[in-house]
Design an enzyme around this catalytic site. Structure first.
Site, PDB file in Angstrom:
ATOM      1  N   LEU A 101      -4.392 -13.794  -3.494  1.00 43.84           N
ATOM      2  CA  LEU A 101      -3.420 -13.000  -4.191  1.00 43.84           C
ATOM      3  C   LEU A 101      -3.668 -11.408  -4.924  1.00 43.84           C
ATOM      4  CD1 LEU A 101      -2.122 -16.619  -4.611  1.00 43.84           C
ATOM      5  CD2 LEU A 101      -0.722 -14.908  -2.944  1.00 43.84           C
ATOM      6  N   ASP A 155      -9.858 -14.060 -10.810  1.00 40.06           N
ATOM      7  CA  ASP A 155      -9.194 -12.712 -11.575  1.00 40.06           C
ATOM      8  C   ASP A 155      -9.736 -11.787 -11.919  1.00 40.06           C
ATOM      9  OD1 ASP A 155      -5.434 -13.144 -11.623  1.00 40.06           O
ATOM     10  OD2 ASP A 155      -6.794 -11.717 -12.490  1.00 40.06           O
ATOM     11  N   TYR A 165       0.957   1.680  -1.087  1.00 41.38           N
ATOM     12  CA  TYR A 165       0.677   0.187  -1.206  1.00 41.38           C
ATOM     13  C   TYR A 165       1.256  -0.597   0.172  1.00 41.38           C
ATOM     14  CZ  TYR A 165       2.183  -4.411  -2.905  1.00 41.38           C
ATOM     15  OH  TYR A 165       2.559  -5.557  -2.685  1.00 41.38           O
TER      16      TYR A 165
HETATM   17  P1  NAD Z   1       0.548 -10.343 -10.314  1.00 49.86           P
HETATM   18  O1  NAD Z   1       0.270  -8.645 -10.471  1.00 49.86           O
HETATM   19  O2  NAD Z   1       1.052 -11.225 -10.587  1.00 49.86           O
HETATM   20  O3  NAD Z   1      -1.166 -10.826  -9.123  1.00 49.86           O
HETATM   21  C1  NAD Z   1      -1.521 -10.371  -8.921  1.00 49.86           C
HETATM   22  C2  NAD Z   1      -3.335 -10.333  -9.715  1.00 49.86           C
HETATM   23  O4  NAD Z   1      -4.711 -10.178  -8.901  1.00 49.86           O
HETATM   24  C3  NAD Z   1      -2.758 -10.376 -11.184  1.00 49.86           C
HETATM   25  O5  NAD Z   1      -3.655 -11.933 -11.553  1.00 49.86           O
HETATM   26  C4  NAD Z   1      -4.246  -9.346 -11.011  1.00 49.86           C
HETATM   27  O6  NAD Z   1      -4.761  -9.793 -12.429  1.00 49.86           O
HETATM   28  C5  NAD Z   1      -5.707  -9.798  -9.605  1.00 49.86           C
HETATM   29  N1  NAD Z   1      -6.187  -8.361  -9.257  1.00 49.86           N
HETATM   30  C6  NAD Z   1      -5.411  -7.342  -9.387  1.00 49.86           C
HETATM   31  N2  NAD Z   1      -6.298  -6.531  -9.090  1.00 49.86           N
HETATM   32  C7  NAD Z   1      -7.868  -7.442  -8.793  1.00 49.86           C
HETATM   33  C8  NAD Z   1      -9.292  -7.046  -8.531  1.00 49.86           C
HETATM   34  N3  NAD Z   1      -9.849  -5.820  -7.887  1.00 49.86           N
HETATM   35  N4  NAD Z   1      -9.512  -8.200  -8.835  1.00 49.86           N
HETATM   36  C9  NAD Z   1      -9.168  -9.354  -9.508  1.00 49.86           C
HETATM   37  N5  NAD Z   1      -8.283  -9.587  -9.637  1.00 49.86           N
HETATM   38  C10 NAD Z   1      -7.093  -8.678  -9.713  1.00 49.86           C
HETATM   39  O7  NAD Z   1       1.645 -10.187  -8.683  1.00 49.86           O
HETATM   40  P2  NAD Z   1       2.396 -11.188  -7.838  1.00 49.86           P
HETATM   41  O8  NAD Z   1       3.460 -10.939  -7.757  1.00 49.86           O
HETATM   42  O9  NAD Z   1       1.620 -12.821  -8.011  1.00 49.86           O
HETATM   43  O10 NAD Z   1       1.173 -11.357  -6.198  1.00 49.86           O
HETATM   44  C11 NAD Z   1       0.560 -12.339  -5.806  1.00 49.86           C
HETATM   45  C12 NAD Z   1      -0.033 -11.230  -4.593  1.00 49.86           C
HETATM   46  O11 NAD Z   1       0.731 -11.355  -3.460  1.00 49.86           O
HETATM   47  C13 NAD Z   1      -0.070  -9.575  -4.277  1.00 49.86           C
HETATM   48  O12 NAD Z   1      -0.835  -9.620  -3.635  1.00 49.86           O
HETATM   49  C14 NAD Z   1       1.077  -8.444  -3.459  1.00 49.86           C
HETATM   50  O13 NAD Z   1       0.657  -7.455  -2.941  1.00 49.86           O
HETATM   51  C15 NAD Z   1       1.404  -9.738  -2.808  1.00 49.86           C
HETATM   52  N6  NAD Z   1       2.988  -9.811  -3.361  1.00 49.86           N
HETATM   53  C16 NAD Z   1       4.234  -9.896  -3.899  1.00 49.86           C
HETATM   54  C17 NAD Z   1       5.245 -10.242  -3.106  1.00 49.86           C
HETATM   55  C18 NAD Z   1       6.512 -10.233  -5.018  1.00 49.86           C
HETATM   56  O14 NAD Z   1       7.592  -9.929  -5.093  1.00 49.86           O
HETATM   57  N7  NAD Z   1       6.316 -11.063  -5.898  1.00 49.86           N
HETATM   58  C19 NAD Z   1       6.039  -9.447  -2.722  1.00 49.86           C
HETATM   59  C20 NAD Z   1       5.122  -9.028  -1.992  1.00 49.86           C
HETATM   60  C21 NAD Z   1       3.840  -8.627  -1.590  1.00 49.86           C
END
Ligand code: NAD
Length: 311
Positions: A76, A31, A149
């Site tokens: 993720l 991360d 996105y």
């Molecule tokens: P989040 O922002 O809490 O988690 C994303 C993580 O990715 C973060 O810890 C961030 O620091 C890390 N990150 C971002 N860019 C990075 C990079 N270049 N290299 C390494 N790490 C990186 O968000 P979340 O809600 O936990 O989402 C997780 C996944 O689920 C994502 O792919 C998101 O698109 C998908 N998603 C989430 C939801 C939701 O409702 N929470 C809905 C649809 C899709």
């Protein structure tokens, strides 16, 4: 099992890390801490089998090195949150396209089963009357601003799917629908934590649009166990599987519920979309998941209702 979780310091990834460590697996989190936080992992830092690596999924060599040692990859990491996407469009696009490509290519190269997180937003906003070139839509969505996105996630699905079918390496695509729970931050536009923060500070709760738009919030505690179960289910390979909740609510109804549950004195105010997110912003009026495929594959049945989730 040794799992690599990209984005494991984020909201969903940190709960998945907890879940896998509790099951006795080894976990390496990759991360860059852009939206995630080490505090989401503080409970794991001294646990045997847990490792945190700060780095970027755009770093091809690092990704390759970590994936080579793994038995499973949960991908993720992504640039998420409407504010983040709108403020950093190019970087977001690059992370969501090339970062996923790096992870999937490494998984296929080392023949490691992989899961790729996608989103309900790939369904787009298919309410146009006609199909015109001048409304800049692809996949049914305007490509401007936040919709980059959805477009990138749609391509991620193709990258995951095509590599999976051509290589025979197990691959699962999960489409999350508004997953919420502890550790989710409201900083990047996520509505439930934003409303809760506003309610707890007695600030006005700002509803974007009319508030009539409807959403269905799923609990992270229902969604996370489904990820490992899907990876263990060959019928799920090369499929895109919806995961979310079951109780639909309008955004105004959500604000009312949060005021009631927190006992807040906050007023509810309305801000139009363009004022909140900039010119040309649109949103879909309803987003409700059909989770029958997950039910059929793994017996998925969300058990938490909205009050459990907010509470
Ligand atoms: P989040 O922002 O809490 O988690 C994303 C993580 O990715 C973060 O810890 C961030 O620091 C890390 N990150 C971002 N860019 C990075 C990079 N270049 N290299 C390494 N790490 C990186 O968000 P979340 O809600 O936990 O989402 C997780 C996944 O689920 C994502 O792919 C998101 O698109 C998908 N998603 C989430 C939801 C939701 O409702 N929470 C809905 C649809 C899709």
């Amino acid at each position: 099992m040794k799992a690599v979780i990209t984005g494991g310091a984020g909201f969903i990834g940190s709960h998945l890390s907890d879940h896998l460590i509790a099951q006795g697996h080894e976990v390496t989190v990759l991360d860059d801490l852009s939206t995630g936080s080490l505090s989401n992992l503080s409970q794991l830092k001294d646990r045997p089998g847990f490792r945190f690596v700060q780095g970027d999924i755009l770093d091809r060599e690092l990704v390759d090195e970590l994936v080579a040692e793994a038995d499973t990859v949960f991908h993720l990491a992504a640039a998420v949150g409407v504010y983040n996407i709108v403020d950093n469009p190019l970087r977001s696009l690059r992370i969501n396209l090339h970062g996923t490509e790096n992870v999937v290519e490494a998984a296929v190269r080392h023949r490691v089963p992989y899961m790729v997180a996608s989103t309900s937003e790939v369904y787009g906003k298919n309410d146009a009357d006609g199909l015109k070139e001048d409304d800049d839509r692809i996949y049914g969505s305007p490509v401007k601003s936040r919709w980059s996105y959805a477009a990138a996630k749609g391509l991620d699905e193709l990258v995951a799917y095509i590599h999976g079918t051509e290589s025979g390496v197990p691959c699962v695509i999960t489409r999350f629908f508004n997953v919420v729970g502890p550790r989710q931050t409201g900083r990047y536009g996520m509505v439930v934590p934003r409303f809760v923060d506003q309610a707890l500070s007695s600030d006005p709760i700002t509803v974007y649009g009319t508030g009539a738009q409807r959403r269905c919030f799923g609990s992270v505690y229902d969604v996370v166990p489904a990820l490992t179960r899907l990876m263990d289910t060959p019928e799920a390979y090369n499929r895109a599987v919806n995961l979310g909740g079951r109780e639909e609510v309008s955004i105004k109804g959500l604000a009312d519920r949060i005021v009631e549950l927190t006992g807040s004195s906050s007023a509810i105010t309305y801000v139009d979309y363009e004022q909140a997110y900039g010119e040309g912003y649109e949103d879909m009026q309803r987003r409700y998941p059909d989770t029958s495929l997950a039910a059929r594959l793994i017996g998925y049945e969300p058990t938490r209702d909205l009050n459990d989730i907010i509470g």
